[in-house]
Enzyme design. Sequence first.
Site, PDB file in Angstrom:
ATOM      1  N   GLU A 169      59.791 -60.643 -32.262  1.00  0.00           N
ATOM      2  CA  GLU A 169      58.522 -60.696 -32.992  1.00  0.00           C
ATOM      3  C   GLU A 169      58.758 -61.116 -34.447  1.00  0.00           C
ATOM      4  O   GLU A 169      58.589 -60.328 -35.378  1.00  0.00           O
ATOM      5  CB  GLU A 169      57.804 -59.355 -32.857  1.00  0.00           C
ATOM      6  CG  GLU A 169      57.475 -59.086 -31.384  1.00  0.00           C
ATOM      7  CD  GLU A 169      56.625 -57.855 -31.153  1.00  0.00           C
ATOM      8  OE1 GLU A 169      56.189 -57.229 -32.129  1.00  0.00           O
ATOM      9  OE2 GLU A 169      56.409 -57.513 -29.983  1.00  0.00           O
ATOM     10  N   HIS A 405      46.608 -49.550 -19.167  1.00  0.00           N
ATOM     11  CA  HIS A 405      47.625 -49.711 -20.217  1.00  0.00           C
ATOM     12  C   HIS A 405      48.710 -48.662 -20.054  1.00  0.00           C
ATOM     13  O   HIS A 405      48.411 -47.465 -19.979  1.00  0.00           O
ATOM     14  CB  HIS A 405      46.996 -49.587 -21.613  1.00  0.00           C
ATOM     15  CG  HIS A 405      47.977 -49.864 -22.716  1.00  0.00           C
ATOM     16  ND1 HIS A 405      48.097 -49.069 -23.821  1.00  0.00           N
ATOM     17  CD2 HIS A 405      48.885 -50.854 -22.873  1.00  0.00           C
ATOM     18  CE1 HIS A 405      49.036 -49.569 -24.621  1.00  0.00           C
ATOM     19  NE2 HIS A 405      49.525 -50.643 -24.071  1.00  0.00           N
ATOM     20  N   GLU A 494      54.217 -60.811 -23.737  1.00  0.00           N
ATOM     21  CA  GLU A 494      54.090 -61.076 -25.173  1.00  0.00           C
ATOM     22  C   GLU A 494      55.411 -61.715 -25.625  1.00  0.00           C
ATOM     23  O   GLU A 494      55.529 -62.935 -25.641  1.00  0.00           O
ATOM     24  CB  GLU A 494      53.786 -59.771 -25.908  1.00  0.00           C
ATOM     25  CG  GLU A 494      53.601 -59.960 -27.394  1.00  0.00           C
ATOM     26  CD  GLU A 494      53.572 -58.637 -28.138  1.00  0.00           C
ATOM     27  OE1 GLU A 494      52.781 -58.519 -29.077  1.00  0.00           O
ATOM     28  OE2 GLU A 494      54.366 -57.727 -27.802  1.00  0.00           O
ATOM     29  N   GLU A 500      48.353 -60.213 -33.199  1.00  0.00           N
ATOM     30  CA  GLU A 500      48.162 -58.870 -33.763  1.00  0.00           C
ATOM     31  C   GLU A 500      48.776 -58.733 -35.159  1.00  0.00           C
ATOM     32  O   GLU A 500      48.260 -57.983 -35.988  1.00  0.00           O
ATOM     33  CB  GLU A 500      48.740 -57.812 -32.814  1.00  0.00           C
ATOM     34  CG  GLU A 500      50.256 -57.914 -32.655  1.00  0.00           C
ATOM     35  CD  GLU A 500      50.830 -56.969 -31.596  1.00  0.00           C
ATOM     36  OE1 GLU A 500      50.108 -56.640 -30.652  1.00  0.00           O
ATOM     37  OE2 GLU A 500      51.997 -56.575 -31.723  1.00  0.00           O
TER      38      GLU A 500
HETATM   39  C1  NOJ Z   1      52.292 -53.397 -29.305  1.00  0.00           C
HETATM   40  C2  NOJ Z   1      51.530 -54.336 -28.423  1.00  0.00           C
HETATM   41  O1  NOJ Z   1      51.938 -55.669 -28.633  1.00  0.00           O
HETATM   42  C3  NOJ Z   1      50.068 -54.158 -28.705  1.00  0.00           C
HETATM   43  O2  NOJ Z   1      49.323 -55.098 -27.991  1.00  0.00           O
HETATM   44  C4  NOJ Z   1      49.669 -52.743 -28.391  1.00  0.00           C
HETATM   45  O3  NOJ Z   1      48.328 -52.556 -28.747  1.00  0.00           O
HETATM   46  C5  NOJ Z   1      50.531 -51.742 -29.145  1.00  0.00           C
HETATM   47  N1  NOJ Z   1      51.915 -52.038 -28.996  1.00  0.00           N
HETATM   48  C6  NOJ Z   1      50.314 -50.322 -28.657  1.00  0.00           C
HETATM   49  O4  NOJ Z   1      50.819 -50.198 -27.353  1.00  0.00           O
HETATM   50 CA    CA Z   2      54.070 -56.392 -29.774  1.00  0.00          CA
END
Ligand code: NOJ
Ligand code: CA
Length: 696
Positions: A169, A405, A494, A500
Amino acid sequence: MNKLFVTLMLLCLGTASAQSVQSPSGEIVAEFKLDNTGRPYYSVNYKNQPVVTKSYMGFNLKDIGQFNSGFTIAGTKSAVVNDSWKPVLGEVAVIQNKYNELSVSLRQQESGRLLNIIFRAFDEGIAFRYEFPKQDNLNYFVIASENTEFSLTGDHKTFWIPGDYDSQEYVYNETALSQVDNDKLNLNNGIAVKSIGGRYIVQSPLMMKSKSGLYINIFEAAVVNYPVMHLNLNPETFKLTSQLVPNAVGDMAYLQAPAVTPWRTVMVSDDARDIVAQKMILNLNEPSKIEDTSWIKPMKYVGIWWEMHVGVSTWDYSGTQDASQKKPNARKPHGATTENTKRYIDFAKKHGFDGVLVEGWNTGWEDWFGNWKEEVFDFTTPYPDFDIKEVTEYAKKQGVKMIMHHETSGSVSNYERRLDRAYKFMRDYGYGAVKTGYVGRIIPRGEFHDGQAMVNHFNYVPRRAAEYKVMVNSHESSRPTGVHRTWPNYIAAEAARGNEFNGWSDGNPPMHETILPFTRLLGGPMDYTPGIFEIKMDVYDPSKTEQVHTTLAKQLALYVTMYSPLQMAADLPENYEKYSDAFQFIKDVAADWQDTKVLEAEPGDYLTIARKAKGSEKWFLGAITDENARNTTITLNFLTPGKKYKAVIYQDGKNAHWKNDPINYEVKTVEVTSKTKLNLKLAAGGGTAISFVPVN
Ligand code: NOJ
Ligand code: CA
């Protein structure tokens, strides 16, 4: 399907003469040879220009020693393959698999041990893998190091992220190879590997451009039961050497013959579009192991997600865990309530979305981060304000699918122990998709996200999920290498720096999305979570300075340029209601494709892609640029000749700019044909999205 398979067996015992294999087009040639100590090496040429010069191959095996010299060639074999297959979900309906193969059987004279090296030459590049055949003198063995070299010919421009065995990341750095310098960087969590032996480690896929205009990419395919390969760079000689990710006790891989390594790939072209359009990574993976794939479907979804990332609500019930971390003592509302979930279900139904993701529905979030604690989540206990039965019934009534989730907070031991209970729970409540997450350090402690054990875990989850007919979207996994061909229910991951980051950090610079299709996306679809319309976070809190580093129009274009059969409309429902004319594009755009045309591409600068929706005559176009504004003219010759189309164009408004005026956009409708030339004007950090619908 046409299929031609010829196998030739050439026996050239003991000889050290060069073996070569060329791509079907004849443009790419790999040559293999042993030096006078019996050490194997290879080289790659493209249109008679060297791309990879003399590069050694081989291993160091624990308790055995070097397995990289003293070899003779025991035999060689060639094959010609030209067939095709249909991905369950994909960028095109049919994928051609065309290559020439050369297998070299080596025998280490002194030990009698055998090693095969298999080369495949595609029109897109060269792949090779090592094979340890079944043999008397090698059964269980441990890889101490893999020493595959990639000797490059010059100080290429490189798009690189630093070696980090736990995370990809990062923002990409664009420098010459000689200027790679991890010391200048802020590494994610202090456990990144800056260098080994004074050399810098970078991650693959590594995208480069030579001074003579060759686009070169080094990556790997089919990482199965083996660690991820990072690259150790010598910035003076431009030589890269494979750097495998170790396990908790410092070993790289535990294997038993017969065994194979992943494929090491060198893609090359003088046209950047060929790298984005490549299919060799998928072709190097095993066909689907799932027989009935009828339950694997593309999915556009919304969810209780961005509201936690921008600090409007929290994951945990007690109201402290949002992603802003600015005001730790502030109590905010819990996001995943029954009421709020119903609001998202209504919104999904109203606008035709397939699914709703809910994060923060289960107990554990008070305690999830930074504790390296083994038992945080049990994946089956909802918070008291999330009535899963009521939610399930309501979603069913509205015809909307729920996405589960599972944040593991890195505790893989706990997740694997609870996996069957968790998936049975999902089945009981009718959840057909799960988003998994691996934030933080891995348990078993000492393992890395990119090590062999975790690679096995990331492949194990879709395999087991398939038994429950569940599709998987993993976050914080090792980056995909085409294994979703084998497990097509592994619909997205991801494994790169997603949208994000724009919500709560310095974010992703405008060039970020022009690089990902040359790097991360080569291995498989990414859940980038595009579609953020409220670009500046101060709308949520005047003290916030974070923002998305694109215009609104570019957020739309990402639905086309960032391939994924799983696409989120990531912003809040109220923001979509506010910009409803722009929202129409997200509602219309497809997520599974009949055909794809990469029209323009330059890594780090721009990308324009047109795609035809599967089972429809509709086309969609996305054009994006980096921090520089861009004018371009696109000929619509991908459209069916003679047909008229209504084109709805979503473009940056006059004076739009990702920083100064990002929400400034225009929507206009024109009639076009395959002969039309469209002038596109992209703002700095901007983009254009277009839908084409045949008229009658
Ligand atoms: C990181 C993830 O990339 C994100 O999408 C998620 O909301 C948070 N972790 C919490 O699990
Ligand atoms: Ca992430």
